[in-house]
Design a protein around this motif. Structure first.
Motif, mmCIF file in Angstrom:
data_model
loop_
_atom_site.group_PDB
_atom_site.id
_atom_site.type_symbol
_atom_site.label_atom_id
_atom_site.label_comp_id
_atom_site.label_asym_id
_atom_site.label_seq_id
_atom_site.Cartn_x
_atom_site.Cartn_y
_atom_site.Cartn_z
ATOM 1 N N VAL A 62 -18.731 1.860 -4.819
ATOM 2 C CA VAL A 62 -17.427 1.362 -5.274
ATOM 3 C C VAL A 62 -16.618 1.021 -4.030
ATOM 4 N N ALA A 63 -16.179 -0.229 -3.921
ATOM 5 C CA ALA A 63 -15.442 -0.678 -2.737
ATOM 6 C C ALA A 63 -13.935 -0.528 -2.934
ATOM 7 N N ILE A 64 -13.214 -0.372 -1.818
ATOM 8 C CA ILE A 64 -11.747 -0.369 -1.825
ATOM 9 C C ILE A 64 -11.283 -1.422 -0.823
ATOM 10 N N LEU A 65 -10.581 -2.429 -1.321
ATOM 11 C CA LEU A 65 -10.028 -3.485 -0.477
ATOM 12 C C LEU A 65 -8.520 -3.507 -0.715
ATOM 13 N N ALA A 66 -7.799 -2.706 0.043
ATOM 14 C CA ALA A 66 -6.361 -2.563 -0.205
ATOM 15 C C ALA A 66 -5.665 -1.976 1.012
ATOM 16 N N GLU A 67 -4.355 -2.217 1.081
ATOM 17 C CA GLU A 67 -3.550 -1.644 2.139
ATOM 18 C C GLU A 67 -3.388 -0.140 1.912
ATOM 19 N N ASN A 68 -2.958 0.561 2.954
ATOM 20 C CA ASN A 68 -2.708 2.000 2.839
ATOM 21 C C ASN A 68 -1.690 2.294 1.742
ATOM 22 N N GLY A 69 -1.846 3.414 1.083
ATOM 23 C CA GLY A 69 -0.898 3.855 0.078
ATOM 24 C C GLY A 69 -1.462 5.035 -0.690
ATOM 25 N N PRO A 70 -0.629 5.722 -1.471
ATOM 26 C CA PRO A 70 -1.095 6.892 -2.224
ATOM 27 C C PRO A 70 -2.282 6.592 -3.134
ATOM 28 N N HIS A 71 -2.291 5.414 -3.780
ATOM 29 C CA HIS A 71 -3.377 5.110 -4.708
ATOM 30 C C HIS A 71 -4.706 4.906 -3.993
ATOM 31 N N TRP A 72 -4.643 4.543 -2.717
ATOM 32 C CA TRP A 72 -5.884 4.429 -1.935
ATOM 33 C C TRP A 72 -6.594 5.784 -1.919
ATOM 34 N N GLY A 73 -5.831 6.845 -1.655
ATOM 35 C CA GLY A 73 -6.405 8.186 -1.630
ATOM 36 C C GLY A 73 -6.914 8.624 -2.990
ATOM 37 N N ALA A 84 -20.338 9.125 -6.664
ATOM 38 C CA ALA A 84 -20.504 7.723 -6.300
ATOM 39 C C ALA A 84 -20.195 7.570 -4.807
ATOM 40 N N VAL A 85 -20.383 6.373 -4.279
ATOM 41 C CA VAL A 85 -20.255 6.136 -2.844
ATOM 42 C C VAL A 85 -19.104 5.167 -2.599
ATOM 43 N N VAL A 86 -18.123 5.567 -1.793
ATOM 44 C CA VAL A 86 -16.975 4.712 -1.526
ATOM 45 C C VAL A 86 -17.274 3.779 -0.346
ATOM 46 N N VAL A 87 -16.830 2.536 -0.470
ATOM 47 C CA VAL A 87 -17.028 1.525 0.577
ATOM 48 C C VAL A 87 -15.655 0.983 0.975
ATOM 49 N N PRO A 88 -14.966 1.615 1.915
ATOM 50 C CA PRO A 88 -13.655 1.118 2.345
ATOM 51 C C PRO A 88 -13.838 -0.140 3.192
ATOM 52 N N ILE A 89 -13.028 -1.166 2.926
ATOM 53 C CA ILE A 89 -13.140 -2.435 3.657
ATOM 54 C C ILE A 89 -11.838 -2.694 4.402
ATOM 55 N N SER A 227 1.579 7.574 8.334
ATOM 56 C CA SER A 227 0.339 6.823 8.541
ATOM 57 C C SER A 227 0.631 5.403 8.989
ATOM 58 N N VAL A 228 0.072 5.008 10.142
ATOM 59 C CA VAL A 228 0.281 3.649 10.653
ATOM 60 C C VAL A 228 -1.032 2.927 10.947
ATOM 61 N N LEU A 229 -2.161 3.611 10.820
ATOM 62 C CA LEU A 229 -3.466 3.005 11.088
ATOM 63 C C LEU A 229 -4.200 2.762 9.778
ATOM 64 N N PRO A 230 -5.116 1.783 9.731
ATOM 65 C CA PRO A 230 -5.803 1.451 8.477
ATOM 66 C C PRO A 230 -6.737 2.564 7.994
ATOM 67 N N LEU A 231 -6.597 2.943 6.737
ATOM 68 C CA LEU A 231 -7.423 4.008 6.161
ATOM 69 C C LEU A 231 -8.922 3.685 6.134
ATOM 70 N N PRO A 232 -9.337 2.410 6.022
ATOM 71 C CA PRO A 232 -10.781 2.145 6.068
ATOM 72 C C PRO A 232 -11.422 2.491 7.410
ATOM 73 N N HIS A 233 -10.613 2.660 8.461
ATOM 74 C CA HIS A 233 -11.176 3.088 9.741
ATOM 75 C C HIS A 233 -11.388 4.591 9.699
ATOM 76 N N THR A 234 -12.558 5.053 10.095
ATOM 77 C CA THR A 234 -12.932 6.456 9.919
ATOM 78 C C THR A 234 -11.996 7.414 10.651
ATOM 79 N N TYR A 235 -11.444 6.979 11.759
ATOM 80 C CA TYR A 235 -10.502 7.814 12.516
ATOM 81 C C TYR A 235 -9.305 8.188 11.646
ATOM 82 N N GLU A 236 -8.675 7.194 11.026
ATOM 83 C CA GLU A 236 -7.517 7.469 10.172
ATOM 84 C C GLU A 236 -7.933 8.213 8.911
ATOM 85 N N CYS A 237 -9.076 7.866 8.344
ATOM 86 C CA CYS A 237 -9.498 8.488 7.087
ATOM 87 C C CYS A 237 -9.816 9.972 7.279
ATOM 88 N N THR A 238 -10.616 10.305 8.294
ATOM 89 C CA THR A 238 -11.010 11.702 8.499
ATOM 90 C C THR A 238 -9.862 12.544 9.047
#
Length: 563
Positions: A62-73, A84-89, A227-238
């Protein structure tokens, strides 16, 4: 209640956080009502149920193509909690690259924001995934207009709330729980069509890394992160999502790009106690605001040359910088690229509360880090808990490629056994592609990317990043790139034209051009006086526009290495 998770999975993490911090704020817009940890838990489980009803099963993407925000999480934890497997873009990726990732990962569902839907709306997919508006959790209609999407927003949220109420009576419908070694995420590290590598990360890869980070980047339930960095980047996500979830901290998101005009009032309102940044953010602040103020007159420029006075000025300026960040900043994590030596020295002189780390997406992401008290100048820290680091085939200076092994190392590159074999040795060590050395205390010093290494006339190692750092110490330089052409070294330099225009406002256009040429030649000579003879720059070339960068703000070097 104990902090230890029942198992190292993202589902166990969400359940643990709900039990420990239920009514505390978890995710919020800067100007919005927060989702509590209980809200996040219930919403993500509701969405898991809904995805299951749409045919998404264990192991499906399941992919996520969206800007940062509460619903992303919410979407992230819904997907990973159900197995399932998340695919952040990354949102900056070109539409063709986005479409390639969706096809390559075989995503069954794509959560997409209204703004980014045009990147996929006209694309041909076989089979066609289900596109779902991340703001409403409602399926996209074919040919939907933006006006219609806005009309659906409130109705969609109302419908989702009703679904959540019905879920509370259907708890047994949730899919089986994933295990630690099941795949949680596939992260694509490049936006180049056909060349993106899908990094396959397990639940254990991600959660073990977040659990280890708490020893360096300490957070508590009363901490607030902006949060100021993109969540699809593993640094910001983890580090910026998973770790705060584990520790019960609150995360706030901007509803606009993080420009100064947006950031300053947000930091004043939230008064964050923790932030994650890439070095470019700090470097721009230092060179664009701090340094000009410290050298705004001839006397100050003269005094700034002396180390004791410079240290004092840095300390005073550091207090102002902390006020800019809201006045409550307790820790700032810096990662994603190497920080310029002069900028790090400013942070040290200013006694700024920073931690620094090093890693790759393939390591989920951190391999090394250091706490505030244990940072060492120019070092990216020491090995994370459970991680071992070594230098492969070190030269006489102890320098060579850095290798790492631990519970955070990726399983593989998706559908790329040859790429996986090149990246991971037979005995499980990840080849980072970075040249480094490790001192007797275990501190890692990154010298540069192995593919960027330049050989001198007698085979000497030349690290362009180190020369670029010296060039960027000039107050007139914003960015620099060093490359080799026909055996000689050249540097492309992007100047701070606004500063030049202001400082030499009395000059005519022709005289300003002459002055600029003189400054660049003086800079070349200054740099050459600070490096070995085989590293001397033959010529400096003015780069009129900012360098094109990757989504993680690294210069696309291959675009600028020709004459």
């Amino acid at each position: 209640m104990p902090e230890a998770l029942s198992k190292l999975t993202l589902r166990a993490l969400v359940e643990n956080s709900m039990a420990r911090f239920g009514d505390r704020p978890a995710l919020s817009w800067v100007d919005g009502e927060p989702l509590t940890f209980r809200d996040l838990y219930e919403s993500s489980k509701t969405l898991s149920l809904w995805l299951s009803e749409q045919g998404v099963g264990f192991g499906d993407s399941v992919a996520i193509l969206a800007e940062n925000g509460p619903h992303w999480g919410v979407a992230y934890f819904a997907v990973t909690s159900m197995g399932a497997v998340v695919v952040p873009i990354l949102t900056e990726f070109h539409p063709e690259a986005v479409q390639y990732i969706i096809r390559h990962s075989e995503a069954k569902v794509v959560f997409v924001s209204e703004k980014l839907y045009p990147k996929v709306e006209d694309a041909a997919f076989d089979p066609m995934p289900l596109f779902v508006n991340l703001e409403t959790f409602q399926p996209m209609e074919q040919g939907i207009t933006r006006d219609r999407m806005r009309e659906m927003k409130e109705a969609g949220l109302t419908s989702f709330r009703k679904l959540r109420e019905s879920f509370l009576r259907m708890t047994n419908a949730i899919p089986d729980e994933p295990g630690e070694d099941d795949v949680a995420a596939i992260i694509y590290t490049s936006g180049t069509t056909g060349h993106s590598k899908g990094v396959v990360l397990t639940h254990k890869n991600i959660v073990s890394n977040a659990a280890g980070i708490k020893h360096y980047f300490e957070l508590a339930p009363d901490d607030r992160l902006l949060s100021v960095l993109p969540l699809p980047h593993t640094y910001e996500c983890t580090v910026g999502l998973i770790l705060p979830m584990l520790r019960g901290s609150s995360i706030y998101y901007l509803d606009k790009p993080p420009t100064g005009r947006v950031l300053v009032p947000a930091m004043k309102k939230i008064q964050p106690t923790g932030m994650l940044v890439v070095p470019l953010i700090i470097e721009k602040m230092f060179r664009g605001t701090v340094l000009p103020r410290l050298t705004r007159s001839g006397l100050l420029r003269f005094l700034y040359k002396y180390r004791p006075i410079r240290r004092f000025l840095h300390k005073m300026a550091g207090k102002k910088v902390l006020e800019t960040f809201g006045g409550q900043l307790r820790v700032m994590a810096i990662g994603g690229a190497g920080i310029a030596p002069d900028v790090e020295m400013f942070l040290r002189d200013a006694e700024f509360p920073y931690v620094i780390g090093y890693g790759l997406t393939e390591a989920a992401p951190l391999l090394a880090a250091s706490s505030i008290e244990k940072t060492r100048y120019l070092s990216t820290g020491y090995a994370m808990p459970g991680v071992s680091l070594r230098i492969d085939n070190p030269d006489e200076n102890g320098e060579g490629e850095l290798l790492g092994i631990g519970p955070n190392i990726m399983r593989e590159y998706l559908k790329s056994p040859m790429g996986t074999a090149e990246a991971i040795t037979e005995d499980g060590w990840l080849r980072t592609g970075d040249l480094a050395k490790i001192d007797k205390d275990g501190y890692v010093y990154i010298k540069g990317r192995s593919k960027n290494l330049i050989l001198g006339p007698s085979g000497e190692n030349i690290y362009p990043e180190e020369v670029e750092a010296i060039i960027c110490q000039s107050p007139y330089v914003l960015e620099a790139l060093v490359f080799q052409h026909e055996g000689r070294l050249y540097a492309r330099v992007h100047l701070d034209q606004a500063r030049l225009d202001e400082e030499f406002a009395a000059l005519s256009v022709e005289d300003l051009e002459t002055k600029t040429v003189e400054l660049m030649e003086a800079l070349r000579q200054t740099v050459n006086s600070k490096v070995s003879s085989f590293i001397r720059i033959q010529n400096m070339i003015r780069q009129p526009e900012p360098f094109e960068k990757t989504p993680t703000q690294k210069i696309k070097r291959y675009l600028y290495t020709g004459m």
